[in-house]
Design an enzyme around this catalytic site. Structure first.
Site, short mmCIF file in Angstrom:
data_model
loop_
_atom_site.label_atom_id
_atom_site.label_comp_id
_atom_site.label_asym_id
_atom_site.label_seq_id
_atom_site.Cartn_x
_atom_site.Cartn_y
_atom_site.Cartn_z
N GLU A 49 126.93 52.87 56.02
CA GLU A 49 125.96 51.76 56.13
C GLU A 49 126.34 50.55 55.29
O GLU A 49 125.48 49.87 54.73
CB GLU A 49 124.55 52.26 55.75
CG GLU A 49 124.04 53.36 56.65
CD GLU A 49 122.56 53.71 56.44
OE1 GLU A 49 122.02 53.39 55.38
OE2 GLU A 49 121.97 54.30 57.35
N GLU A 55 122.95 58.45 63.20
CA GLU A 55 121.70 58.88 62.58
C GLU A 55 120.50 58.54 63.46
O GLU A 55 120.05 57.42 63.49
CB GLU A 55 121.51 58.24 61.20
CG GLU A 55 122.52 58.70 60.20
CD GLU A 55 122.17 58.33 58.78
OE1 GLU A 55 121.03 57.88 58.54
OE2 GLU A 55 123.02 58.50 57.91
C1 LIG Z 1 119.02 51.55 57.82
C2 LIG Z 1 118.77 51.38 59.28
O1 LIG Z 1 119.58 51.67 60.09
N1 LIG Z 1 117.60 50.90 59.61
C3 LIG Z 1 117.20 50.67 60.96
C4 LIG Z 1 116.49 51.87 61.51
O2 LIG Z 1 115.96 51.67 62.75
C5 LIG Z 1 115.00 50.65 62.76
C6 LIG Z 1 114.38 50.64 64.12
O3 LIG Z 1 115.36 50.71 65.09
C7 LIG Z 1 115.66 49.33 62.38
O4 LIG Z 1 114.70 48.30 62.33
C8 LIG Z 1 116.28 49.49 60.99
O5 LIG Z 1 117.01 48.35 60.63
#
Ligand SMILES: CC(=O)N[C@H]1CO[C@H](CO)[C@@H](O)[C@@H]1O
Ligand SMILES: *[C@@H]1O[C@H](CO)[C@@H](O)[C@H](O)[C@H]1NC(C)=O
Ligand SMILES: *[C@@H]1O[C@H](CO)[C@@H](O)[C@H](O)[C@H]1NC(C)=O
Ligand SMILES: *[C@@H]1O[C@H](CO)[C@@H](O)[C@H](O)[C@H]1NC(C)=O
Ligand SMILES: *[C@@H]1O[C@H](CO)[C@@H](O)[C@H](O)[C@H]1NC(C)=O
Ligand SMILES: *[C@@H]1O[C@H](CO)[C@@H](O)[C@H](O)[C@H]1NC(C)=O
Ligand SMILES: *[C@@H]1O[C@H](CO)[C@@H](O)[C@H](O)[C@H]1NC(C)=O
Ligand SMILES: *[C@@H]1O[C@H](CO)[C@@H](O)[C@H](O)[C@H]1NC(C)=O
Ligand SMILES: *[C@@H]1O[C@H](CO)[C@@H](O)[C@H](O)[C@H]1NC(C)=O
Ligand SMILES: *[C@@H]1O[C@H](CO)[C@@H](O)[C@H](O)[C@H]1NC(C)=O
Length: 829
Positions: free
Chosen positions: A186, A258
């Protein structure tokens, strides 16, 4: 230097070729194209699930992996936990639940693939995101940026892990299970927040080059790296939904590393639940839109055993509302509903990864997708409206698709699966008392005070300093606790207000040997101020501050710079008249860890002086050790310790750390507490929360005691360190078992299966209800109506006394005048 590295690299290559040759018959090739991973020349749909090896025990691994396979998964994915493996520089731990090679061998034994996410920064709601705190001591160290100290340590650890797995032939090319590996984690989320953009870019390119140099023979992935993607890595998506995301490179498949099956829990939060319908919806949409590999984060969440595991303010339970619960039990209907989806997707695999496709939009929210190959077709219909059903027509037939759902038609004619229609049973897990002994009445407790006296003056510390130091560096994160102590002269008696500014996470203040105040930071805030009234006496006064951490920050740009403890203070005494004694630059004496930690009281060694032979123990006494023996519950069902009555501390069973406990912390009442609708996007933060449970209840009352921690037929020892003052008299041990089981929407023709099947020998004791008119309640407490005698008799006949049973829902069941046509059955295991 360069020649040595080259020599080692070519030697490794030769070894790799030799092992590849030995295992030639079994070695697997992994490549990819724009549609899918290509494994042994075949394009594949890969269904994967995360299981973190340190969050369970090696004895649990085979069962967890087996259940994942039976749930329709092809692969198990895990992070690698650097600070657990290298707690001190070059001192390694690969034993017990850190035996990473054993974990991958168990995956191989089950005939599954594996995905290796090295990181080594992993986030993961794990202490310090997996990075060892000792990295801070290395001069010039800048985390996750282009600098020699960090890159050297990251490469050293990455190479160590890769070589360990290569030595065990764990990569696909060696005949092993690992088909993908990940570097970093990430990073794209924080890149834009870093001021030195050039260093960040150089670092992420260095990561890719370093990874590719490892010669693992399988592709490298990077998740959430949408901008500045280095060559030779596949960038992937993380999130609750990934259907609208596509990689920028057009020659790589669409991978979802994920897909959050639920959410983790913090001490101040209720339990998050992501419905089976909504996860199935997200997964079906992903494959409708060219998905090729998706991973459930988590498939089994597990437990944060011990302080290395716990993330900042994260509960010891890391259940995650995953398809397998914290204890490894199958969570129904989530597990079964996804299993049914996996089977349908797998039946369409060839057409999905080879077929031509077309998307027909009926307005923005309704889409029909058709994949065609050699005259055969498969279809998806998705309806993203959260408030209305939709009709879509395929080849002249109109299909009704419920709101917020996807229908899957493996022949484009009949709907084989709809994400909103759950055919799997619901199982309600219940806590059962320990039948071997009647607890808690029979637990005899003894106790020992934590030895505070030496810390009530400022003598005998490890060292002194005329400033208030940062806690993580000072204690090298080897203990949650750090003592800060000082003394000062005062003329006459007086009342003051003590004020201490700290960066968390909990503080206890003692003045002249008496506890004067304590406070903890609100979740996520870290920074707070303790204020408490204190009395000074004439002459020398002592101030002792005990700062306790609760898992270090793990996420965000520059998270590693977030300090802990009373760094800089100020620490001040202010009287009514506004005159101030500022102690911030006094001579402070430091000592990391508690006396009881140094003495290892949790190991209950012979010679320790426990009190309480006469049957009395102090209650609500802070800084107290307690001990009791108990008989392990019989059977194979998971065991939990009920720690209700305790306040905050750490628990051990037979010397095994169960993690931090804090049952006195009551979860907040939040917006999503009293309503639950699977329709509409799931959220874990901000507005629009839903489906929360456990509001206004202790954030965590039950703590997992893995069976391997227990000894059957002989006394087991539980040791508690109660930091804040609690009452152990209510502590007891329970098993977790399937209670009521229900099927809630059986349609005509469905084969309805009910099962108690977590553990052999558990059978259905009664059928409680078979009804067409259920309007209220939940499984276990249904209010009937429109009962069907015929259905009841058929289920009673087929199910009572059986571990599982299947009954076909026929026309003969429906009671007169019952319009619903949908049957609910409730039974008890
Ligand atoms: C950390 C991350 O990936 N956050 C995302 C998770 O999913 C939501 C909804 O799709 C996103 O808004 C986040 O940015
Ligand atoms: C190859 O697979 C077979 C059967 O799956 C197994 O018996 C054999 O031990 C494997 N060989 C190697 C070198 O792993
Ligand atoms: C799609 O559905 C969502 C949720 O119901 C709604 O908010 C949105 O307005 C819809 N889009 C269109 C184009 O109707
Ligand atoms: C779907 O079709 C049925 C039958 O043709 C009709 O009754 C219904 O109103 C339609 N629903 C929508 C949302 O168009
Ligand atoms: C100490 O904390 C108080 C209360 O949060 C705050 O107002 C004050 O500015 C802080 N002092 C320093 C020096 O950070
Ligand atoms: C990046 O900075 C923005 C703006 O300050 C903030 O909202 C966001 O949370 C930060 N993201 C990360 C991952 O630190
Ligand atoms: C503070 O002021 C009060 C009167 O307002 C006085 O009685 C007391 O002695 C003063 N205390 C100190 C420490 O100066
Ligand atoms: C403590 O020392 C620091 C650094 O020398 C200085 O900036 C600060 O003003 C001092 N504080 C007090 C209360 O003397
Ligand atoms: C038990 O012993 C403790 C001292 O260890 C004492 O304080 C307490 O009063 C005793 N209780 C009884 C009931 O005798
Ligand atoms: C239910 O089971 C019967 C008998 O095994 C079988 O013929 C039928 O096709 C099954 N129905 C469904 C919907 O799977």
């Amino acid at each position: 230097m360069a020649t040595t590295t080259m020599a080692r690299a070519s030697l490794a290559l030769v070894l790799l070729l030799i092992t590849a040759a030995v295992g030639a018959a079994n070695c697997t090739t992994v490549a990819y194209n724009d549609r899918a991973l290509v494994i042994d020349g075949q394009r594949r749909i890969v269904l994967s699930g995360s299981i973190h090896y340190p969050r369970s025990t090696p004895e649990m691994w085979p069962d967890l992996i087996k259940k994942a396979k039976e749930g329709g998964l092809d692969a198990i994915e895990t992070y690698v936990f650097w600070n657990g493996h290298e707690p001190r520089p070059r001192q390694y731990n690969f034993a017990g639940n850190y035996d990473i090679v054993r974990f991958f061998k168990e995956i191989q034994n089950a005939g599954m693939y594996a995905i290796l996410r090295i990181g080594p920064y992993i986030c993961g709601e794990w202490n310090y995101g997996g990075l060892p705190a000792w990295l801070r001591d290395i001069p010039g160290m800048q985390f996750r940026m282009h600098n020699q100290p960090f890159e050297h340590e990251m490469e050293t650890f990455t190479t160590l892990i890769v070589n360990k797995l290569k030595d065990a032939n764990m990569f696909a090319g060696q005949g092993g299970p690992i088909i993908l590996s990940q570097i970093e984690n990430e990073y794209g989320n924080i890149m834009a927040n870093l001021t030195d953009a050039q260093s960040a870019s150089e670092y992420i390119h260095w990561c890719a080059a370093m990874a590719n140099k490892q010669n693992v023979g399988v592709p490298w992935i990077m998740c959430q790296q949408d901008a500045d993607v280095p060559p030779n890595v596949i960038n992937t998506c993380n999130g609750f939904y990934c259907h609208d995301w596509f990689p920028k490179r057009t020659d790589i498949p669409k991978i979802w590393t994920e897909n959050w099956t639920g959410w983790f829990k913090a001490w101040d939060k209720p339990d998050f639940h992501r419905s089976a319908q909504d996860i199935a919806f997200a997964v079906a949409m992903f494959f409708q839109k060219r998905g090729s590999l998706q991973n459930y984060y988590m498939y089994h969440g597990g437990t944060n055993f011990g302080r290395t595991a716990g993330g900042p303010y994260i509960t010891t339970s890391y259940d995650y509302d995953a398809p397998l619960d914290e204890y490894g039990n199958i969570r129904e209907p989530k597990y079964g509903h996804l299993k049914d989806l996996h089977a349908v997707l797998k039946s369409m695999e060839k057409i999905l990864v080879h077929g031509d496709f077309s998307d027909i939009n009926y307005g923005r929210n309704v889409t029909v997708t058709k994949y065609t190959l050699d005259g055969s077709s498969v279809c998806f219909i998705s309806n993203q409206f959260d408030d209305r059903d939709a009709n879509a027509t395929i080849d002249g037939t109109t299909h009704v698709v419920p709101a917020w759902s996807v229908s899957v038609l493996p022949d484009c004619k009949a709907v084989a699966y709809n994400t909103a229609k759950i055919k799997a049973q619901t199982s309600v897990m219940v806590k059962k008392p320990n039948t071997v002994e009647q607890e808690p009445e029979n637990l005899k407790w003894s106790w020992m005070p934590e030895h505070l006296k030496p810390f009530m003056t400022d003598e005998k510390g490890s060292f002194r300093k005329n400033e208030l130091l940062e806690q993580i560096t000072t204690s090298t994160d080897q203990s949650d606790y750090l003592w800060y102590r000082t003394s000062f002269e005062h003329k006459g008696e007086a009342k003051y207000k003590l004020s201490v500014n700290t960066t968390g996470h909990q503080i206890y203040a003692f003045v002249n040997g008496k506890l004067a105040g304590r406070q903890h930071s609100p979740n996520g805030a870290f920074i707070f101020q303790l204020e408490s009234p204190v009395k000074l006496h004439d002459g020398k006064n002592y101030l002792s501050l005990l700062s306790a951490t609760m898992g270090l920050k793990n996420y965000g740009a520059l998270f590693e710079l977030m300090p802990a403890g009373i760094v800089g203070g100020p620490v001040k005494l202010v009287d009514n008249n506004g005159s101030t004694i500022d102690l911030s630059n006094s001579s402070w004496s430091y000592k990391a860890g508690l006396a009881g930690e140094h003495r290892q009281i949790h190991l209950d060694k012979p010679g320790y002086k426990w009190h309480g032979d006469n049957g009395t123990i102090p209650i609500n006494r802070a800084f107290t050790w307690y001990k009791a023996t108990f008989q392990a519950p019989a059977g194979e069902e998971a065991v939990v310790a009920d720690l209700m009555g305790l306040n905050k501390g750490v628990a051990w069973v037979n010397g095994n750390n169960l993690g931090r406990y804090w049952p006195s912390y009551v979860a907040a009442e939040m917006g999503g507490c009293h309503h639950c609708d699977y329709r509409g996007a799931f959220k874990a933060e901000g507005d629009g929360l839903k489906c929360l449970t456990g509001c206004n209840e202790p954030a965590q009352r039950f703590y997992h005691v893995p069976r391997v921690f227990l000894r059957a037929g002989e006394p087991n020892t539980v040791v508690l360190f109660e930091e804040a003052g609690g009452d152990p008299s209510r502590v007891g041990f329970h098993t977790v078992a399937v209670g009521p089981v229900c099927v809630e929407a059986a349609e005509k023709g469905d084969n309805v299966t009910l099962s108690c099947g977590q553990h052999k020998g558990r059978t259905i004791s009664s059928v409680d209800l078979a009804s067409y008119g259920v309007t209220r309640g939940q499984c276990g407490a249904y209010q009937g109506g429109c009962e069907s005698k015929a259905a009841y008799e058929a289920f009673a006949e087929a199910c009572v006394g059986k571990e599982s049973c299947t009954v076909q829902h026929t026309d003969a069941f429906s009671g007169a005048g019952c319009q619903s046509g949908v049957l609910t059955v409730q039974a008890t295991c």
